[in-house]
Scaffold this active site. Structure first.
Site, PDB file in Angstrom:
ATOM      1  N   LYS A   7       0.822  -1.220   0.000  1.00 52.95           N
ATOM      2  CA  LYS A   7       0.000   0.000   0.000  1.00 52.95           C
ATOM      3  C   LYS A   7       0.852   1.264   0.000  1.00 52.95           C
ATOM      4  CE  LYS A   7      -2.439   2.622   3.517  1.00 52.95           C
ATOM      5  NZ  LYS A   7      -1.465   3.173   4.409  1.00 52.95           N
ATOM      6  N   ASN A   8       1.765   1.374   0.949  1.00 54.28           N
ATOM      7  CA  ASN A   8       2.481   2.643   1.084  1.00 54.28           C
ATOM      8  C   ASN A   8       3.519   2.865  -0.017  1.00 54.28           C
ATOM      9  OD1 ASN A   8       0.883   3.428   3.159  1.00 54.28           O
ATOM     10  ND2 ASN A   8       2.303   2.794   4.776  1.00 54.28           N
ATOM     11  N   ARG A  78      -3.204  10.115   3.792  1.00 54.31           N
ATOM     12  CA  ARG A  78      -2.026  10.892   4.119  1.00 54.31           C
ATOM     13  C   ARG A  78      -1.178  11.162   2.863  1.00 54.31           C
ATOM     14  NH1 ARG A  78       0.386  14.010   7.927  1.00 54.31           N
ATOM     15  NH2 ARG A  78       2.530  13.453   8.296  1.00 54.31           N
ATOM     16  N   ARG A 107      -0.044  14.562  13.193  1.00 55.69           N
ATOM     17  CA  ARG A 107       0.809  14.173  12.063  1.00 55.69           C
ATOM     18  C   ARG A 107       1.179  15.407  11.238  1.00 55.69           C
ATOM     19  NH1 ARG A 107      -1.815   8.892   9.365  1.00 55.69           N
ATOM     20  NH2 ARG A 107       0.327   8.486   8.705  1.00 55.69           N
ATOM     21  N   PRO A 108       2.135  16.190  11.765  1.00 57.96           N
ATOM     22  CA  PRO A 108       2.501  17.423  11.062  1.00 57.96           C
ATOM     23  C   PRO A 108       3.181  17.148   9.721  1.00 57.96           C
ATOM     24  CG  PRO A 108       3.961  17.036  12.949  1.00 57.96           C
ATOM     25  CD  PRO A 108       2.931  15.946  12.962  1.00 57.96           C
ATOM     26  N   ILE A 109       3.272  18.179   8.871  1.00 56.12           N
ATOM     27  CA  ILE A 109       3.973  18.010   7.589  1.00 56.12           C
ATOM     28  C   ILE A 109       5.138  19.001   7.502  1.00 56.12           C
ATOM     29  CG2 ILE A 109       2.031  17.016   6.302  1.00 56.12           C
ATOM     30  CD1 ILE A 109       1.672  19.839   5.004  1.00 56.12           C
ATOM     31  N   ASP A 110       5.630  19.434   8.678  1.00 55.84           N
ATOM     32  CA  ASP A 110       6.689  20.450   8.677  1.00 55.84           C
ATOM     33  C   ASP A 110       7.951  20.003   7.939  1.00 55.84           C
ATOM     34  OD1 ASP A 110       6.639  18.702  11.055  1.00 55.84           O
ATOM     35  OD2 ASP A 110       8.539  19.669  11.530  1.00 55.84           O
ATOM     36  N   GLN A 111       8.282  18.725   7.993  1.00 56.42           N
ATOM     37  CA  GLN A 111       9.507  18.269   7.308  1.00 56.42           C
ATOM     38  C   GLN A 111       9.317  18.263   5.789  1.00 56.42           C
ATOM     39  OE1 GLN A 111      12.399  17.846   9.114  1.00 56.42           O
ATOM     40  NE2 GLN A 111      11.006  18.647  10.667  1.00 56.42           N
ATOM     41  N   ASP A 290       3.367  -0.103  11.685  1.00 56.00           N
ATOM     42  CA  ASP A 290       2.112  -0.527  11.047  1.00 56.00           C
ATOM     43  C   ASP A 290       1.725  -1.965  11.414  1.00 56.00           C
ATOM     44  OD1 ASP A 290       2.114   1.972   9.959  1.00 56.00           O
ATOM     45  OD2 ASP A 290       2.868   1.340   7.997  1.00 56.00           O
ATOM     46  N   ILE A 312       6.858   5.756  17.005  1.00 52.13           N
ATOM     47  CA  ILE A 312       6.714   6.515  15.757  1.00 52.13           C
ATOM     48  C   ILE A 312       5.501   7.450  15.797  1.00 52.13           C
ATOM     49  CG2 ILE A 312       6.512   6.368  13.222  1.00 52.13           C
ATOM     50  CD1 ILE A 312       9.084   5.048  14.253  1.00 52.13           C
TER      51      ILE A 312
HETATM   52  N1  EPU Z   1       6.601  13.758  11.286  1.00 53.18           N
HETATM   53  C1  EPU Z   1       6.736  15.080  11.629  1.00 53.18           C
HETATM   54  N2  EPU Z   1       6.786  15.988  10.625  1.00 53.18           N
HETATM   55  C2  EPU Z   1       6.706  15.647   9.321  1.00 53.18           C
HETATM   56  C3  EPU Z   1       6.564  14.297   8.974  1.00 53.18           C
HETATM   57  C4  EPU Z   1       6.506  13.364   9.984  1.00 53.18           C
HETATM   58  O1  EPU Z   1       6.817  15.419  12.802  1.00 53.18           O
HETATM   59  O2  EPU Z   1       6.758  16.542   8.471  1.00 53.18           O
HETATM   60  C5  EPU Z   1       6.538  12.734  12.347  1.00 53.18           C
HETATM   61  C6  EPU Z   1       5.211  11.985  12.364  1.00 53.18           C
HETATM   62  O3  EPU Z   1       4.243  12.693  13.073  1.00 53.18           O
HETATM   63  C7  EPU Z   1       5.611  10.680  12.991  1.00 53.18           C
HETATM   64  C8  EPU Z   1       7.039  10.462  12.475  1.00 53.18           C
HETATM   65  O4  EPU Z   1       7.498  11.751  12.067  1.00 53.18           O
HETATM   66  O5  EPU Z   1       5.638  10.820  14.376  1.00 53.18           O
HETATM   67  C9  EPU Z   1       7.189   9.515  11.336  1.00 53.18           C
HETATM   68  O6  EPU Z   1       6.267   9.840  10.329  1.00 53.18           O
HETATM   69  P1  EPU Z   1       6.455   9.477   8.800  1.00 53.18           P
HETATM   70  O7  EPU Z   1       6.580  10.737   8.049  1.00 53.18           O
HETATM   71  O8  EPU Z   1       7.528   8.444   8.675  1.00 53.18           O
HETATM   72  O9  EPU Z   1       5.064   8.821   8.499  1.00 53.18           O
HETATM   73  P2  EPU Z   1       3.949   9.249   7.487  1.00 53.18           P
HETATM   74  O10 EPU Z   1       4.518   9.712   6.191  1.00 53.18           O
HETATM   75  O11 EPU Z   1       2.961  10.100   8.166  1.00 53.18           O
HETATM   76  C10 EPU Z   1       3.939   6.818   6.541  1.00 53.18           C
HETATM   77  C11 EPU Z   1       2.880   5.786   6.290  1.00 53.18           C
HETATM   78  C12 EPU Z   1       2.320   5.288   7.614  1.00 53.18           C
HETATM   79  C13 EPU Z   1       3.451   4.712   8.453  1.00 53.18           C
HETATM   80  C14 EPU Z   1       4.593   5.730   8.594  1.00 53.18           C
HETATM   81  C15 EPU Z   1       5.815   5.142   9.281  1.00 53.18           C
HETATM   82  C16 EPU Z   1       1.991   6.482   4.165  1.00 53.18           C
HETATM   83  C17 EPU Z   1       0.873   7.045   3.406  1.00 53.18           C
HETATM   84  N3  EPU Z   1       1.836   6.370   5.478  1.00 53.18           N
HETATM   85  O12 EPU Z   1       3.272   7.853   7.248  1.00 53.18           O
HETATM   86  O13 EPU Z   1       1.413   4.259   7.289  1.00 53.18           O
HETATM   87  O14 EPU Z   1       2.979   4.379   9.733  1.00 53.18           O
HETATM   88  O15 EPU Z   1       4.991   6.207   7.284  1.00 53.18           O
HETATM   89  O16 EPU Z   1       6.298   4.043   8.620  1.00 53.18           O
HETATM   90  O17 EPU Z   1       2.992   6.077   3.577  1.00 53.18           O
HETATM   91  C18 EPU Z   1      -0.361   2.745   7.677  1.00 53.18           C
HETATM   92  O18 EPU Z   1      -0.114   2.238   6.582  1.00 53.18           O
HETATM   93  O19 EPU Z   1      -1.159   2.221   8.503  1.00 53.18           O
HETATM   94  C19 EPU Z   1       0.288   4.012   8.045  1.00 53.18           C
HETATM   95  C20 EPU Z   1      -0.148   4.792   9.029  1.00 53.18           C
END
Ligand code: EPU
Length: 407
Positions: A7-8, A78, A107-111, A290, A312
């Site tokens: 999926k991801n 997401r 779940r911020p998107i700051d990065q 996950d 995470i």
């Molecule tokens: N984070 C920030 N700022 C950002 C991005 C992330 O603080 O700009 C934090 C998140 O809040 C979290 C950590 O960094 O605490 C890791 O987040 P990551 O960016 O790795 O996760 P994501 O992109 O939000 C993807 C998957 C998730 C999976 C995570 C970790 C997708 C669409 N989603 O999420 O999948 O848990 O990576 O592997 O690819 C799932 O499939 O059930 C699912 C939630």
């Protein structure tokens, strides 16, 4: 049982295909809700999309334009954030509804924003939308403060149509980061280092035709393996990359399952009763977040006290209340679930709150005495391809019933 495509990976490869000027053919695309939503978004952007079946999706971005992506579609998942970098890279502007996804904490998107800004974009978040502009994205040094899978993939996508070299440091190493890099390279891009913590991307002005097979879904595999371990079953999961499952195999072994494996299959024979273990979620190659929720269901019946620590996501324990309704003895303290294993779970009506909570409740329901009725199956469908059919073929007594037929 053969697993579907990941999926991801799929929800990153689909927007990645828009970077190309020619047709991109994806194979082994899972038939799940999030993929359907993504293809609907692509259609709205003017891309030509064909899904002839069998997991094949053909995407031709010839008539693609940077049009606003509706909020109701963007917030269903997401992964809609990837469209920002892709549309910016191709058209210099993007306007996307704020991404949503599972409710598992903030779940911020700051990065993501930091990466795009480093490449010269101005990004504004206002009224539930993200608007970004850049006359031309330029290669940059991007140091991620957090190991983020999404931000790593997003930076690779944006950098691949930027001018010059981008260096992404503290990058995530998940197999689907490598999968996305492989597609970008097949389209004519230049990504090196994917799968390590430094990824370098040399921007390309034009990208061409490519065919790509989505990697197998290790989380679906882990879910099936946990179902086998939780029910004392005997399941062979096929079409996997066993290396991607090392942490899950190790923990299931510690929990008393017997695991046999070769490069592309894993067989799990469940114990009569699992043993308690300590689990901590970590970025790859650590134990995947996950798979944490289904693992909690397995441990609910273990002999002894287990701990599951989620490092995470902020709040990924919403399945616990429901497991308690099935007789589990679990206490959540901060980011750790303390699980005092019980000899038997009992079936109950339960409600899924998110995708992996739904999977966890399915695993619990299979191992419980009596019937479990799960509401919120739409969460399951977002990320698993007809999981109930696969489980039924493995001998589970599971069926989808219309809402009106529920007791
Ligand atoms: N984070 C920030 N700022 C950002 C991005 C992330 O603080 O700009 C934090 C998140 O809040 C979290 C950590 O960094 O605490 C890791 O987040 P990551 O960016 O790795 O996760 P994501 O992109 O939000 C993807 C998957 C998730 C999976 C995570 C970790 C997708 C669409 N989603 O999420 O999948 O848990 O990576 O592997 O690819 C799932 O499939 O059930 C699912 C939630």
């Amino acid at each position: 049982m053969r697993v579907s495509g990941r999926k991801n990976a799929a929800v990153a490869l689909i927007p990645a295909a828009l970077l190309s000027d020619e047709e991109v053919v994806l194979e082994n695309v899972p038939e799940i809700g999030d993929v359907a939503t993504y293809l609907e978004i692509l259609d709205g952007l003017g891309a030509e999309v064909a899904s002839p079946g069998g997991g094949v999706v053909r995407i031709s971005p010839r008539r693609l334009g940077s049009r606003p992506v509706p909020e109701h579609l963007a917030k269903q998942m997401r992964a809609s954030y990837y469209l920002l970098g892709v549309l910016l890279g191709r058209f210099g502007e993007a306007d996307v509804g704020l991404p949503g996804g599972c409710d598992i904490g903030s779940r911020p998107i700051d990065q993501h924003v930091k990466a795009l800004a480093a490449m010269g974009a101005t990004v504004e978040i206002k009224n539930g939308r993200v608007r970004a502009r850049a006359e031309r994205l330029r290669g940059a040094r991007v140091y991620l403060d957090i190991v983020s899978v999404g931000a790593t993939i997003h930076a690779i996508l944006a950098a691949s149509r930027a001018e010059g070299l981008t260096v992404i440091e503290n990058a995530a190493k998940e197999p689907h980061v490598v999968d996305v890099a492989n597609l970008v390279n097949a389209m004519g891009g230049h990504v090196v280092g994917a799968g390590t913590d430094v990824v370098k991307v040399q921007g390309t002005a034009r990208m061409g035709r490519a065919e790509h097979v989505v990697i197998p879904d290790e989380i679906e595999a882990a879910t099936l393996m946990m179902a086998a371990a939780a029910t004392g079953g005997d399941v062979r999961v096929e079409g996997v990359v066993t290396k991607h499952l090392e942490s899950v195999i190790a923990k299931l072994g510690e929990a008393g399952a017997s695991v046999e494996a070769d490069a592309d299959w894993v067989r799990v024979v469940g114990p009569e009763r699992p043993r308690a273990v300590q689990v901590k979620t970590l970025p790859y190659p650590g134990f995947p977040t996950d798979a944490q929720q289904p693992m909690t269901s397995l441990l609910a019946r273990a002999d002894g006290t287990s701990t599951v620590t989620e490092t995470i996501h902020e709040a990924r324990f919403r399945h616990v209340d429901e497991l308690r309704r099935m007789g589990a003895r679990i206490r959540v303290e901060g980011r750790t679930a303390l699980i005092e294993g019980v000899a038997e779970l009992t079936g109950a009506p339960v409600q899924a709150s998110d995708l992996r909570a739904a999977a966890a409740l399915v695993v619990a329901g299979l191992s419980a005495q009596g019937t479990t009725e799960l509401a919120g199956v739409e969460y399951l469908d977002r990320g698993y391809e007809r999981l109930e059919d696969k489980l039924a073929r493995l001998g589970a007594r599971i069926a989808r019933v219309p809402a009106t037929a529920r007791t």
